[in-house]
Design an enzyme around this catalytic site. Structure first.
Site, PDB file in Angstrom:
ATOM      1  N   GLU A 185      43.630  40.433  22.081  1.00 27.94           N
ATOM      2  CA  GLU A 185      43.841  41.197  23.316  1.00 27.94           C
ATOM      3  C   GLU A 185      45.105  42.037  23.259  1.00 27.94           C
ATOM      4  O   GLU A 185      45.104  43.177  23.685  1.00 27.94           O
ATOM      5  CB  GLU A 185      44.016  40.233  24.510  1.00 27.94           C
ATOM      6  CG  GLU A 185      42.775  39.873  25.269  1.00 27.94           C
ATOM      7  CD  GLU A 185      43.088  38.988  26.483  1.00 27.94           C
ATOM      8  OE1 GLU A 185      42.536  39.258  27.543  1.00 27.94           O
ATOM      9  OE2 GLU A 185      43.882  38.023  26.371  1.00 27.94           O
ATOM     10  N   HIS A 216      30.328  27.636   5.733  1.00 30.42           N
ATOM     11  CA  HIS A 216      28.965  28.159   5.879  1.00 30.42           C
ATOM     12  C   HIS A 216      28.977  29.671   6.091  1.00 30.42           C
ATOM     13  O   HIS A 216      28.035  30.224   6.653  1.00 30.42           O
ATOM     14  CB  HIS A 216      28.255  27.465   7.034  1.00 30.42           C
ATOM     15  CG  HIS A 216      28.088  25.987   6.816  1.00 30.42           C
ATOM     16  ND1 HIS A 216      27.399  25.470   5.755  1.00 30.42           N
ATOM     17  CD2 HIS A 216      28.569  24.921   7.507  1.00 30.42           C
ATOM     18  CE1 HIS A 216      27.434  24.142   5.804  1.00 30.42           C
ATOM     19  NE2 HIS A 216      28.143  23.786   6.855  1.00 30.42           N
ATOM     20  N   LYS A 223      42.727  43.625  34.159  1.00 28.18           N
ATOM     21  CA  LYS A 223      43.032  42.274  34.638  1.00 28.18           C
ATOM     22  C   LYS A 223      41.835  41.680  35.378  1.00 28.18           C
ATOM     23  O   LYS A 223      41.502  40.524  35.193  1.00 28.18           O
ATOM     24  CB  LYS A 223      44.253  42.344  35.559  1.00 28.18           C
ATOM     25  CG  LYS A 223      44.691  41.012  36.133  1.00 28.18           C
ATOM     26  CD  LYS A 223      45.332  40.148  35.079  1.00 28.18           C
ATOM     27  CE  LYS A 223      45.780  38.799  35.564  1.00 28.18           C
ATOM     28  NZ  LYS A 223      45.862  37.834  34.449  1.00 28.18           N
ATOM     29  N   ASN A 255      36.023  52.232  43.850  1.00 32.78           N
ATOM     30  CA  ASN A 255      35.918  51.223  42.791  1.00 32.78           C
ATOM     31  C   ASN A 255      34.483  50.710  42.798  1.00 32.78           C
ATOM     32  O   ASN A 255      33.894  50.557  43.866  1.00 32.78           O
ATOM     33  CB  ASN A 255      36.837  50.028  43.074  1.00 32.78           C
ATOM     34  CG  ASN A 255      38.301  50.379  42.945  1.00 32.78           C
ATOM     35  OD1 ASN A 255      38.645  51.457  42.498  1.00 32.78           O
ATOM     36  ND2 ASN A 255      39.157  49.444  43.348  1.00 32.78           N
ATOM     37  N   GLY A 256      33.971  50.371  41.623  1.00 30.91           N
ATOM     38  CA  GLY A 256      32.602  49.853  41.553  1.00 30.91           C
ATOM     39  C   GLY A 256      31.709  50.834  40.813  1.00 30.91           C
ATOM     40  O   GLY A 256      32.194  51.786  40.189  1.00 30.91           O
ATOM     41  N   GLU A 264      40.591  30.482  22.395  1.00 28.09           N
ATOM     42  CA  GLU A 264      41.564  31.076  23.307  1.00 28.09           C
ATOM     43  C   GLU A 264      42.723  31.703  22.519  1.00 28.09           C
ATOM     44  O   GLU A 264      43.205  32.786  22.864  1.00 28.09           O
ATOM     45  CB  GLU A 264      42.050  30.008  24.303  1.00 28.09           C
ATOM     46  CG  GLU A 264      43.266  30.367  25.137  1.00 28.09           C
ATOM     47  CD  GLU A 264      43.177  31.685  25.900  1.00 28.09           C
ATOM     48  OE1 GLU A 264      42.071  32.194  26.128  1.00 28.09           O
ATOM     49  OE2 GLU A 264      44.251  32.223  26.239  1.00 28.09           O
ATOM     50  N   TRP A 290      39.562  53.331  35.704  1.00 25.10           N
ATOM     51  CA  TRP A 290      39.199  52.723  34.419  1.00 25.10           C
ATOM     52  C   TRP A 290      37.787  53.225  34.152  1.00 25.10           C
ATOM     53  O   TRP A 290      36.855  52.850  34.859  1.00 25.10           O
ATOM     54  CB  TRP A 290      39.254  51.200  34.564  1.00 25.10           C
ATOM     55  CG  TRP A 290      39.137  50.413  33.310  1.00 25.10           C
ATOM     56  CD1 TRP A 290      40.143  50.101  32.436  1.00 25.10           C
ATOM     57  CD2 TRP A 290      37.950  49.770  32.806  1.00 25.10           C
ATOM     58  NE1 TRP A 290      39.650  49.326  31.422  1.00 25.10           N
ATOM     59  CE2 TRP A 290      38.319  49.108  31.611  1.00 25.10           C
ATOM     60  CE3 TRP A 290      36.623  49.700  33.224  1.00 25.10           C
ATOM     61  CZ2 TRP A 290      37.414  48.386  30.849  1.00 25.10           C
ATOM     62  CZ3 TRP A 290      35.721  48.982  32.469  1.00 25.10           C
ATOM     63  CH2 TRP A 290      36.120  48.330  31.297  1.00 25.10           C
ATOM     64  N   LYS A 324      43.711  35.659  22.790  1.00 23.98           N
ATOM     65  CA  LYS A 324      45.041  36.137  23.172  1.00 23.98           C
ATOM     66  C   LYS A 324      45.578  37.080  22.100  1.00 23.98           C
ATOM     67  O   LYS A 324      46.126  38.132  22.391  1.00 23.98           O
ATOM     68  CB  LYS A 324      45.923  34.904  23.310  1.00 23.98           C
ATOM     69  CG  LYS A 324      47.015  34.880  24.139  1.00 23.98           C
ATOM     70  CD  LYS A 324      47.135  34.721  25.589  1.00 23.98           C
ATOM     71  CE  LYS A 324      46.346  34.616  26.769  1.00 23.98           C
ATOM     72  NZ  LYS A 324      45.123  34.564  27.147  1.00 23.98           N
ATOM     73  N   ARG A 362      46.457  46.197  36.333  1.00 21.95           N
ATOM     74  CA  ARG A 362      45.022  45.892  36.321  1.00 21.95           C
ATOM     75  C   ARG A 362      44.310  46.645  35.207  1.00 21.95           C
ATOM     76  O   ARG A 362      43.173  46.319  34.883  1.00 21.95           O
ATOM     77  CB  ARG A 362      44.397  46.269  37.675  1.00 21.95           C
ATOM     78  CG  ARG A 362      44.935  45.441  38.819  1.00 21.95           C
ATOM     79  CD  ARG A 362      44.436  45.971  40.139  1.00 21.95           C
ATOM     80  NE  ARG A 362      43.006  45.846  40.257  1.00 21.95           N
ATOM     81  CZ  ARG A 362      42.380  44.834  40.827  1.00 21.95           C
ATOM     82  NH1 ARG A 362      43.076  43.847  41.335  1.00 21.95           N
ATOM     83  NH2 ARG A 362      41.071  44.800  40.880  1.00 21.95           N
ATOM     84  N   CYS A 403      39.869  49.650  38.093  1.00 26.96           N
ATOM     85  CA  CYS A 403      40.241  50.662  39.082  1.00 26.96           C
ATOM     86  C   CYS A 403      41.012  50.062  40.256  1.00 26.96           C
ATOM     87  O   CYS A 403      40.765  48.925  40.657  1.00 26.96           O
ATOM     88  CB  CYS A 403      38.996  51.326  39.647  1.00 26.96           C
ATOM     89  SG  CYS A 403      37.946  52.040  38.396  1.00 26.96           S
TER      90      CYS A 403
HETATM   91  C1  G6P Z   1      39.250  40.050  31.931  1.00 26.14           C
HETATM   92  C2  G6P Z   1      40.622  39.809  31.329  1.00 26.14           C
HETATM   93  C3  G6P Z   1      40.664  38.442  30.658  1.00 26.14           C
HETATM   94  C4  G6P Z   1      40.254  37.368  31.667  1.00 26.14           C
HETATM   95  C5  G6P Z   1      38.856  37.662  32.235  1.00 26.14           C
HETATM   96  C6  G6P Z   1      38.459  36.712  33.349  1.00 26.14           C
HETATM   97  O1  G6P Z   1      38.326  40.242  30.915  1.00 26.14           O
HETATM   98  O2  G6P Z   1      40.943  40.826  30.390  1.00 26.14           O
HETATM   99  O3  G6P Z   1      41.988  38.191  30.206  1.00 26.14           O
HETATM  100  O4  G6P Z   1      40.287  36.124  31.052  1.00 26.14           O
HETATM  101  O5  G6P Z   1      38.832  38.968  32.774  1.00 26.14           O
HETATM  102  O6  G6P Z   1      39.262  36.935  34.477  1.00 26.14           O
HETATM  103  P1  G6P Z   1      39.288  35.954  35.715  1.00 26.14           P
HETATM  104  O7  G6P Z   1      40.130  36.658  36.744  1.00 26.14           O
HETATM  105  O8  G6P Z   1      37.871  35.774  36.172  1.00 26.14           O
HETATM  106  O9  G6P Z   1      39.887  34.667  35.261  1.00 26.14           O
END
Ligand code: G6P
Length: 606
Positions: free
Chosen positions: A487, A503, A601, A99-100, A480, A73, A484, A27, A2
């Site tokens: 996502e 396994h 974000k 927000n929150g 990672e 959101w 990616k 975001r 949000c």
């Molecule tokens: C969200 C994003 C991820 C990110 C994570 C941590 O889940 O979608 O891409 O890695 O937050 O974010 P930060 O700002 O704490 O690195």
């Protein structure tokens, strides 16, 4: 997640608020809304979907010089027009964006219904509007204090009231709010991105702080009405950082910035003469640094995976037991906090609530926590006992690239410093410094292979399911890479330890399930190649992200060779092609790369 924007001043608020909201789009959100306060009271427009669609529906007479807006959101109730913010009371005198999460929303909704009120939406936020409207206090500040006194949970909240048309009153508890100071006008937003076009003179609110914003200025105070005397400061941010320029997406721009930002995080922090790093921001002397017996790294998402890379670096260079854990889980298992453990919170945004709560849990129990944070002055950065700023510049795309690279380099610097007060020799220190200095150029070399990687990615984009495998240093790289890929391409991408493949997951290998194997030229290369043979025997298509010296013999595998650095530093170079693969697969599939579905974000709610 949000976003909040607000404006009070001499101009029409709606266009400015909408422009601010577009700056927060990255975001992640599913609906948007705006409220203005003019001569005929409060007007509201809100709907599911994009900010630009909302802008297109505004009536001509949507006028007022005070306004608030929101991108939502969904948490309480589905994404639809009614649940979008701003929310109002029954008479439409109050408008609220929030927000929150309000933890006691259900009980408050029940009380309001028992009092005979009809609640329009499914949201927790709506209760704030009714509580403000129901307060007997005679100022908007007093009404909001009253309302917040009945609320449990987290909030960044902005409120307008038709009886107090010259002001917005805001409050913060767990969700960021920043005031932007203009010329006879004031802004407020949950993220600097929405402010920097108008002003770089800002004041960050702290948890428990409230503010009144009028065209003439702002005042800050707490719920007991004592002033907090907050002054605005100037932030050093180039507004162009929030512009994708010639790139089709911020993710592309940010990937290509990596050589530059990698050099920046190292600048001034390497001591060539003594083969060590200087990290003044850690606020720790040599004796304290030596006393550390363990390192525990906490982060979420990509930050957690790079934390695992960081733990390897620390164990290898400093020979201190180190591990990484998802911050989102840590707090819930009543963790043992030890005085001789160094806790490291890693976060791009410095806002991720799970990471912030983990830091608070550590500090509540007397532990020492330092931060590896990109956003200067963010909540986690401020809560930590010290830290390393990542200097990657604003990162807009949801999928983290340049910040992640700088997190890795931050860990390398930390490992070097921890190592050099222990048994890491000066020669080894110098070897690593040479490696670190070579990294930006090597990242550039990998980025130059974009065309080749794009073709490979297009081949992968057709697969419904993929495996990313690696061992030891290569495993967090695989994690990672899978993160990616899933996502932004929305393909099922699963990371596994290469050694564990037989396994279980080998059962899923077929000619339709490609495997991306991370195969550095290290002591495990033969074992990795052997596992790849097992995949090939089951007709699984293979791609290896590897080094020139690795011999795959007869194996039918596409290979991407990355330049080799020191073995400890190789993981970040092996990660870079995986970013480009995910990006080009998502692009080929026609996805919105910077705003992947359902993701945000900065995840500022639990
Ligand atoms: C969200 C994003 C991820 C990110 C994570 C941590 O889940 O979608 O891409 O890695 O937050 O974010 P930060 O700002 O704490 O690195």
């Amino acid at each position: 997640m949000c976003g909040i924007v607000g404006y009070v001043g001499g101009q029409q608020a709606a266009p400015l608020v909408l422009e601010g909201l577009t700056r927060l789009e990255h975001r992640g959100y599913d609906s948007a809304g705006v409220a203005v306060l003019g001569t005929s009271g409060i007007k509201i427009a809100k709907q599911k979907g994009r900010v630009r669609d909302l802008g297109g529906t505004l009536p001509k007479r949507f006028q007022g010089r005070t306004g608030i807006g929101h991108t939502r959101w969904a948490t309480h109730g589905p994404a639809n027009d009614v649940n979008a913010h701003p929310h109002t009371d029954a008479k439409g005198l109050v408008a609220v964006v929030h927000n929150g999460i309000i933890d006691n929303a259900a009980a408050l909704r029940q009380q309001l219904t028992d009092d005979g009120l009809d609640l329009a939406s499914d949201t927790d936020t709506e209760v704030i509007a009714h509580l403000v409207a129901g307060s007997e206090q005679d100022t908007l500040e007093g009404k909001l204090i009253d309302a917040l006194g009945r609320i449990e949970g987290t909030y960044g909240v902005a409120v307008m009231h038709a009886d107090f048309p010259d002001r917005i009153v805001v409050a913060r508890n767990g969700s960021p709010l920043i005031i932007g100071v203009g010329e006879k006008e004031m802004h407020v937003a949950s993220d600097l991105a929405a402010l920097v076009r108008y002003t770089t003179t800002v004041a960050h609110l702290d948890d428990g702080e409230m503010a009144t914003i009028t065209a003439a200025g702002f005042t800050t105070f707490t719920a007991d009405r004592s002033s907090t005397h907050k002054a605005a400061t100037t932030v050093d941010i180039d507004p162009a950082a929030y512009d994708a320029g010639e790139h089709d997406s911020f993710m592309h721009k940010e990937m290509l910035e990596q050589p530059t930002v990698a050099a920046r995080v190292l600048r001034g922090r390497l001591d060539e003469r003594f083969g060590t790093a200087h990290l003044g921001g850690l606020n720790m002397g040599a004796r304290e640094t030596r006393a550390i017996k363990r390192v525990k790294i906490l982060g979420c998402g990509s930050a957690y995976y790079v934390g695992q890379m960081g733990a390897s670096l620390i164990e290898e260079l400093a020979r201190i037991p180190a591990d990484a854990e998802a911050a989102s889980e840590f707090r819930y298992r009543n963790p043992i906090i030890e005085p001789d453990t160094l806790y490291v919170a890693v976060s791009q945004s410095g806002e991720t609530i799970d990471t912030l709560l983990a830091v608070q849990e550590i500090q509540r129990k007397g532990g020492r926590c330092v931060g590896l944070i990109n956003v200067v002055g963010s909540a986690i950065a401020r809560e930590c006992d010290g830290g390393i700023y990542l200097h990657a510049g604003p990162e807009v795309a949801v999928a983290s690239t340049k910040a992640l690279t700088n997190m890795f380099l931050g860990f390398a610097l930390l490992a070097l410093q921890l190592g050099r007060v222990r048994d890491l020799s000066i020669a080894d220190g110098k070897r690593l410094i040479a490696g670190l200095n070579a990294l930006p150029g090597q990242i550039e070399e990998i980025l130059a292979k974009e065309d080749e990687l794009s073709e490979i990615a297009i081949g992968l984009a057709g697969a419904e399911s993929l495996f990313f495998i690696g061992r030891v240093r290569g495993f967090p790289v695989a994690r990672e890479g899978a993160q990616k890929f899933k996502e932004i391409s929305y393909r099922h991408a699963e990371a596994y330890q290469t050694s564990e493949l037989k396994h279980g997951p080998l059962a899923l290998i077929s000619d339709e399930v490609p495997t991306i194997a991370i195969v550095p030229n290290d002591e495990l290369a033969d074992r990795n190649v052997a596992a790849m043979h097992e995949i090939a025997a089951r007709r699984g298509p293979l791609l290896a992200v590897t080094h020139e010296g690795v011999d795959f013999g007869e194996l039918d595998a596409v290979r991407i060779d990355v330049p080799a650095n020191e073995p400890e530093l190789d993981p970040i170079l092996l990660t870079i092609p995986l970013q480009l693969l995910a990006y080009h697969a998502a692009r080929h599939l026609g996805h919105d790369i910077d705003k992947p579905r359902n993701l945000a974000k900065s995840v500022t709610v639990e």
